[in-house]
Write an enzyme that holds these catalytic residues in place. Structure first.
Site, PDB file in Angstrom:
ATOM      1  N   CYS A 422     -12.507   6.634  21.807  1.00 21.05           N
ATOM      2  CA  CYS A 422     -12.647   5.206  22.087  1.00 21.05           C
ATOM      3  C   CYS A 422     -12.404   4.875  23.555  1.00 21.05           C
ATOM      4  O   CYS A 422     -13.048   3.987  24.119  1.00 21.05           O
ATOM      5  CB  CYS A 422     -11.727   4.403  21.195  1.00 21.05           C
ATOM      6  N   HIS A 466      -6.138   2.214  19.840  1.00 21.22           N
ATOM      7  CA  HIS A 466      -7.555   2.006  20.100  1.00 21.22           C
ATOM      8  C   HIS A 466      -7.700   1.364  21.478  1.00 21.22           C
ATOM      9  O   HIS A 466      -6.757   0.810  22.024  1.00 21.22           O
ATOM     10  CB  HIS A 466      -8.130   1.084  19.012  1.00 21.22           C
ATOM     11  N   ASP A 482     -16.520  -4.167  21.242  1.00 24.45           N
ATOM     12  CA  ASP A 482     -15.981  -2.834  20.948  1.00 24.45           C
ATOM     13  C   ASP A 482     -17.123  -1.832  20.940  1.00 24.45           C
ATOM     14  O   ASP A 482     -17.810  -1.669  19.934  1.00 24.45           O
ATOM     15  CB  ASP A 482     -15.263  -2.838  19.595  1.00 24.45           C
TER      16      ASP A 482
END
Lengths: 663, 324
Positions: A422, A466, A482
């Site tokens: 991520c 994250h 995202d």
């Protein structure tokens, strides 16, 4: 204690002392440097072998040399001896070395006592539920060792071997029984010993091992490292309905500054207070967060926090909740969040600048690509969509083991490797946006969580860490994007572990995680009832009785009272400990008779027969010889002769008997 | 105690009554105490051993009165008394007797050895070879002697007093545990108290006192008394105590090996006799404690690696075991 006398298997107190020390060391060892672990374990092994083989103690000079050398190594490792870890390391090492000269009861006692102290120091690092088991184990071992040492000492003068007791189980049950006796007192102390609102002494902020949680900077690999850690980060107990899993973005550090490799928080972002907050009364999500200590300065909340908890020093302009001190103990706060809040409808020039800043001479290929896209795009939103589509449609992979990137990391990632975690996606996306002239920043935090049905709360683990992006778009302000979700939608739907589909370590199984998550309910209860029991909770202890606030003085009075009650309740049992209850009233009365004589200074014991007892009382003041003769004669007849008369008379005589009463 | 007819069915003549026998026993004990001064405890234990149908082992230095005690006992019992001095060249036949061919009768005739006496003093029993020792000890255990196929019963009562010197062990054959077990009690006399020693020094020679001592008890009396002793009451509480003691002896912190069940039976037998001497018709814990050291002393060895004597261990054990 004589040298050769100590070798008697399980009844050798030395083994118990060594065992207690070993158990006390257990939680300490993983956080020590490997060479220190070796230095700690060596003396323990040596002493055990010495006991088995009957080796003589090392010469004093050698022991002194070893100790000094160890000190040098220790200082060399930690730099100084001031931190908590260094101090406890010193204690562990010295205690282990002390074993080298533990050949006498006194030394054995010292080692066992200090092992208990070492055990207590471990509570500086962790207060989890397992620590109770750990503490109890240490305590049992130490108590058994103390009992064995005392027994051995008591028999040292008699030239007889100490009684062996009832074996391993007997020793352990003796220790546990003593501990059980202490439980009520411990409970009273826990509940009633006055607590202070703040710690008595300052705990250094970075005193833990700085291993947990998100930090104020991000490089490739930062979050990946957290991903391996399954320890709980925090728990959220929702008062209102639960948001969908894909909306559970727990906001942490917001990163503005990129130097080509590393993302960092912004000075202004950290220092400037937010000027508008969502309306807490209108916020759709209200919940309580139980945050595990992570030594950093962030409290976590869903976008966007509407309340500034008392623990937070500042709710910053980029909506980070920051505390003044690192969080070193369990922190509980109420929180409300409004996801529809508009963050910065107008972007100030300072922040716009910071949100566009990029180092020169990095990633030329991306710069070129973005210039092309910029020219083709109608609006900022269009460009964002295009970038997301690019991630989604091109052959990008979400993986835990991305290849290493060098200087032009974004270029390499975007055009060559296309494999990342991520943080790669968030970082790359943000840089792409900045190149296209759209203000963007990276937000780190946690995404998702495990809903525990048993306790009706959401558990967020470190592995849920994250990173995502936020871009500023005119009219809607800062907007969460995202890019990872574009690559691997299951990351936000089901969590990173599912999205990756690979095992992180050997025992990483779905069912095991489920079981562990279920068990977390117990941990939360422990946190709730034990760890979070602070000064405030204590002072409202008697709230149910209408007492609003307990002062320290009242607490002390209550504590004294409780201790008195506990003592009174336990006393009769303590006095009877180790003596089995006799069924026959005559025998019971006889034992009481012996006790009375004993208290009056007559040297009687339970191993004496009635005639011996009569003989022992002869000449003692305050004792009527005829009465004693009647009693002992009666008892002798009743217990040992064939006639069974005179029982009632004897019982009466025994009951009536007192020492010192003029007859 | 009421006068109950003895089990032997003898009519209740005054001289044969229980009470008269008890009186004679008391007199016998008094007489022995008059000869062996200041050793009342040991004399009482010796009589307990006799009444419990046991044999006595006296372990002590020479010259403290071992022989005097044995001789005095034999004298007051009015019994046939034999003394055998054990030496390394003593043969079994020297003890048991031999069969000699008689030409006139054209047959072997058995000449009983010194063991055919009511009271036998086996002096320095550990000086003889094991072969000779075992001849004596077998005779003690069986109450009879078998020589060349024919069995000869030993007299009843049959009381062996053996002595040995615990210090001078050169040239001795220590008795094995299994044979020591044949002795019911072992006692040591010890040096006399200063006052007693003084009296001993100024008074008449012991052998002359012995010479004019008249027998008080008859062997028949001894048999009857032994019978009476065996009848004494033993309560459950006392049995529990005995069991507790036996169990404790088997704890390795005291002794290598604990007392056997046979030793437990011997303990009860001996305690009964002791209680009888204490004028009781039941056994008290004190009786057990009185005879226990003598019973345990020669049967036990202290656990390996301890520097305690058996006596210390026995005292500690007795002080440790609570009366149930």
């Amino acid at each position: 204690m004589k040298h050769g006398r100590m070798r008697q298997g399980l009844h050798n107190p030395l083994y118990w002392v060594v065992g207690t020390l070993a158990v006390a060391l257990l939680p300490q060892l993983p956080s020590m440097a490997p060479h220190l672990v070796a230095i700690t374990l060596l003396p323990i092994a040596w002493r055990t072998l010495a006991e088995l083989r009957g080796w003589k103690p090392l010469p004093t000079l050698l022991r002194l040399g070893i100790t000094l050398a160890t000190l040098v190594v220790l200082v060399g490792t930690y730099g100084n001896l001031l931190g908590r870890r260094a101090a406890v390391g010193l204690l562990s090492l010295m205690l282990a070395l002390k074993l080298l000269e533990t050949y006498r009861a006194r030394d054995a006692r010292v080692v066992a006592s200090l092992s208990l102290f070492l055990c207590a120091t471990q509570f500086l690092f962790s207060q989890g539920m397992l620590m109770v088991v750990y503490g109890a184990t240490c305590m049992t071992g130490a108590l058994a060792a103390f009992a064995l040492i005392a027994r051995r000492e008591a028999f040292a003068v008699t030239a007889r071997p100490a009684p062996t007791g009832r074996g391993l189980l007997g020793e352990l049950s003796f220790g546990s029984r003593l501990m059980a006796l202490a439980v009520p007192l411990g409970l009273a102390l826990f509940l009633l010993f006055p607590r202070w609102g703040s710690p008595l002494w300052g705990v250094p902020e970075r005193s833990l091992d700085a291993r947990t949680g998100l930090s104020d900077s991000m490089t490739p690999g930062t979050i990946q490292a957290l991903f391996m850690d399954d320890s709980p980060a925090f728990r959220a107990d929702f008062r209102t309905g639960l948001p969908a899993r894909r909306d559970l973005y727990w906001r942490g550090p917001v990163l503005w500054n990129f130097d080509g490799r590393q993302w960092q928080t912004d000075f202004y972002g950290r220092r400037i207070e937010a000027d508008t907050l969502p309306d807490a009364a209108e916020a759709p999500y209200v919940y309580e967060v139980q945050l595990e200590p992570h030594e950093r300065h962030w409290l976590f909340a869903l976008d966007y926090p509407a309340i500034k908890p008392p623990q937070a020093q500042r709710l910053t302009v980029d909506y980070q909740l920051m505390t003044r001190r690192g969080i070193t103990r369990l922190t509980v706060y109420e929180m409300a969040s409004d996801p529809d809040f508009i963050d910065s409808p107008d972007l100030r020039q300072t922040f716009r600048q910071r949100a566009l800043q990029l180092p020169e001479a990095f990633n030329p290929r991306t710069r070129e690509l973005m210039a092309g896209w910029r020219a083709e795009a109608n609006s900022d939103a269009d460009l964002v969509r295009r970038a997301l589509a690019h991630f989604n449609q091109e052959n990008f992979r979400y993986t835990l083991n991305p290849p290493l990137l060098s200087r032009h990391s974004v270029d390499e990632f975007l055009f060559d490797t296309r494999e990342g975690f991520c943080e790669h996606y968030a970082s790359t996306f943000t840089i792409m946006m900045r190149m296209a002239g759209i203000p963007a920043r990276v937000v780190t935090g946690y995404q998702g969580g495990w809903y525990n049905e048993l306790g009706n709360y959401v558990l967020v683990r470190q592995s849920d860490a994250h990173a995502w992006s936020e871009v500023w778009l005119a009219g809607v302000g800062w907007t969460r994007i995202d890019p990872t979700a574009a690559v691997a939608p299951s990351r936000v739907e089901r969590g990173a572990i599912d999205a990756l589909g690979e095992r992180r370590f050997l025992l990483d199984y779905e069912w095991l995680r489920e079981v562990r998550n279920g068990f977390d309910w117990l941990n939360r209860a422990w946190n709730d009832w034990v760890i979070a029991f602070d000064a405030a909770r204590q002072s409202s202890l008697l709230g149910f009785m209408g007492v609003e606030r307990l002062s320290a003085r009242t607490l002390v009075a209550l504590l004294a009272g409780a201790m008195g009650v506990v003592a009174l309740l336990l006393l009769p049992w303590l006095l009877r400990l180790g003596r089995h209850r006799e069924r026959d009233p005559v025998v019971r009365l006889w034992h009481r008779f012996l006790q009375r004589l004993h208290r009056a200074g007559v040297p009687v014991t339970v191993s004496m027969g009635p005639l011996e007892v009569a003989g022992a009382t002869a000449g003692h003041a305050g004792i009527d010889p005829d009465e004693v003769k009647r009693i002992t004669g009666g008892y002798l007849n009743l217990r040992y002769a064939s006639d069974v008369q005179g029982r009632d008379v004897l019982i009466r005589d025994l009951k009536r008997f007192r020492v010192g009463r003029p007859s | 105690m009421t006068t109950a007819p003895t089990t032997l069915g003898v009519t209740d003549s005054p001289a044969n009554s229980d009470e008269a026998r008890r009186a004679r026993l008391a007199e016998a004990i008094g007489t022995v105490n008059g000869i062996l001064l200041g050793k009342e405890r040991q004399v009482q234990l010796a009589f307990s051993c006799l009444l419990a149908r046991g044999h006595l082992l006296i372990e002590d230095l020479p010259g403290v009165g071992k022989t005097t005690l044995a001789h005095a006992l034999a004298t007051v019992l009015g019994a046939d008394y034999q003394r055998i001095q054990f030496t390394s060249d003593l043969m079994p036949a020297d003890i048991l007797g031999v069969s000699i061919y008689r030409r006139d009768k054209e047959a072997f005739e058995f000449h009983p050895g010194p063991i055919f006496a009511d009271v036998v003093l086996a002096d320095e029993v550990n000086r003889a070879t094991p072969k000779t020792q075992s001849a004596l000890l077998e005779a003690m255990a069986e109450g009879q002697v078998t020589i060349e196929g024919s069995t000869h019963a030993l007299p009843d009562p049959f009381f062996v007093i053996a002595t040995q010197n615990p210090l001078d062990l050169v040239g001795t054959y220590p008795l094995p545990d299994s044979q020591l077990d044949r002795f019911l009690l072992s006692i040591s006399l010890g040096f006399p108290d200063p006052e007693v020693e003084r009296e001993l020094l100024v008074s008449e020679d012991r052998s002359r006192v012995l010479a004019r001592t008249a027998p008080v008890l008859s062997p028949r009396d001894v048999l009857d008394l032994q019978e009476t002793c065996a009848q004494l009451h033993v309560s459950d509480a006392l049995l529990a105590y005995v069991q507790a003691l036996l169990a404790e002896t088997r704890n390795s912190r005291w002794f290598d090996i604990g007392l056997s069940p046979r030793a437990g039976l011997a303990l009860l037998r001996c305690a009964r006799a002791h209680a009888f001497l204490e004028q009781r018709d039941f056994v008290a814990p004190e009786d057990i404690k009185a005879v226990f050291p003598g019973l345990a002393r020669h049967r036990m060895t202290v656990s390996h690696g301890l520097e305690a004597s058996v006596e210390d261990q026995v005292d500690g054990l007795l002080a440790q075991v609570a009366l149930p």
